[in-house]
Design an enzyme around this catalytic site. Structure first.
Site, short mmCIF file in Angstrom:
data_model
loop_
_atom_site.label_atom_id
_atom_site.label_comp_id
_atom_site.label_asym_id
_atom_site.label_seq_id
_atom_site.Cartn_x
_atom_site.Cartn_y
_atom_site.Cartn_z
N GLY A 80 -35.51 -18.85 16.85
CA GLY A 80 -33.98 -19.32 17.58
C GLY A 80 -34.94 -20.05 19.14
O GLY A 80 -36.17 -19.71 18.90
N HIS A 85 -30.46 -15.28 29.50
CA HIS A 85 -30.76 -14.02 30.02
C HIS A 85 -30.15 -13.70 31.68
O HIS A 85 -30.49 -14.35 32.46
CB HIS A 85 -31.54 -13.10 29.42
CG HIS A 85 -31.15 -13.13 28.15
ND1 HIS A 85 -30.17 -13.57 27.14
CD2 HIS A 85 -31.81 -13.17 27.62
CE1 HIS A 85 -30.86 -13.51 25.60
NE2 HIS A 85 -32.09 -13.25 26.09
N GLY A 158 -32.66 -9.27 19.31
CA GLY A 158 -31.19 -8.81 19.45
C GLY A 158 -30.57 -10.46 19.45
O GLY A 158 -30.52 -10.95 19.48
N ALA A 160 -27.44 -11.80 22.27
CA ALA A 160 -26.59 -11.28 23.85
C ALA A 160 -25.60 -11.37 23.86
O ALA A 160 -24.54 -12.74 23.29
CB ALA A 160 -27.58 -12.07 24.57
N CYS A 176 -29.91 -22.41 23.31
CA CYS A 176 -30.59 -22.66 21.29
C CYS A 176 -30.36 -23.17 21.20
O CYS A 176 -30.81 -24.23 19.89
CB CYS A 176 -28.74 -21.98 20.79
SG CYS A 176 -28.63 -20.48 21.29
#
Length: 237
Positions: A80, A85, A158, A160, A176
């Site tokens: 990605g 975050h 992983g 979010a 993204c």
């Protein structure tokens, strides 16, 4: 007959650098067979990460601005592009030996999306896939991002999920790498706050449905003790 065990680690709010080092450490232990599959659940302080396909062209402010806002920046090995975050966003890092499930990358990502879609359904939210842009979407807005790394068949990094995330931080980037796309949170869709404890409960429940193991909660201290015991046992052979 009992299923193979897996461990769940709930770590609360953890600095990204510390969590990244922990992931890499546990990945190494999983590759060596010193630990079973592990599911890490946590949150991060404000941080922006850039995946292996990304670059800073999708960062919309100078890096000095990030520093002044107390936002860390990391380039990492996950798939990605760029993402944010922060508090109010639940992070899940599965460290899984995918050989045991017979998964390749696309199937694994689809299964992570399925976990998220089922969790959102528990709250009355209809999550959707977009095969061109992985993650989970709600009416054209992205609510969950997925970025994984797989080495020697063992996964790390992983997904979010925005639950009570302050969405203004996404204005610092093209999330993204997608221009013109907006992020959304469960709180914004529902018009009310979301219980973190209940959300974690539902994520673990659906993760167990899809990645079928005897998942049990462990502390870091218990895991460290186990790896020490494994090393001692191997050394005595």
């Amino acid at each position: 007959m009992l299923k193979e065990k897996g461990y769940i680690l709930e770590l609360g709010l953890i600095d990204y650098k510390e969590a990244l080092a922990l992931q890499r450490h546990l990945w190494s232990k999983r590759v060596k067979g010193e630990l079973p599959d592990i599911l890490i659940v946590l949150e991060h302080p404000h941080v922006i990460t850039v995946g292996r396909r990304g670059d800073l062209s999708n960062l919309l402010v100078p890096t000095e601005t990030l520093k002044s806002m107390g936002i860390s920046l990391y380039h990492v090995e996950r798939g990605g592009d760029i993402t944010y975050h922060g508090p109010g966003q639940l992070i899940v890092y599965p460290i899984l030996n995918l050989r045991g499930y017979g998964y390749r990358v696309v199937k694994y990502i689809e299964e992570l999306e399925e976990v998220l879609i089922r969790v959102l359904a528990d709250f009355g939210i209809r999550g959707q896939r977009d095969s061109m842009n992985r993650g989970v979407w709600v009416d054209g807005e992205k609510i969950a991002s997925i970025g994984v790394a797989i080495r020697q068949w063992v996964s790390f990094h992983g997904f979010a999920l925005n639950y009570v995330t302050d969405l203004k931080y996404f204005d610092l980037i093209h999330p993204c790498g997608l221009k013109g796309k907006k992020m959304v949170s469960m709180e914004k869709l529902l018009g009310s706050s979301v219980s973190k404890d209940y959300l974690i409960e539902r994520i673990i429940y659906h993760f167990k449905e899809i990645f079928m193991k005897d998942w049990i909660k462990k502390s870091l201290e218990e895991i460290d003790a186990q790896t020490t015991l494994v090393k001692e046992t191997i050394a005595s052979l």
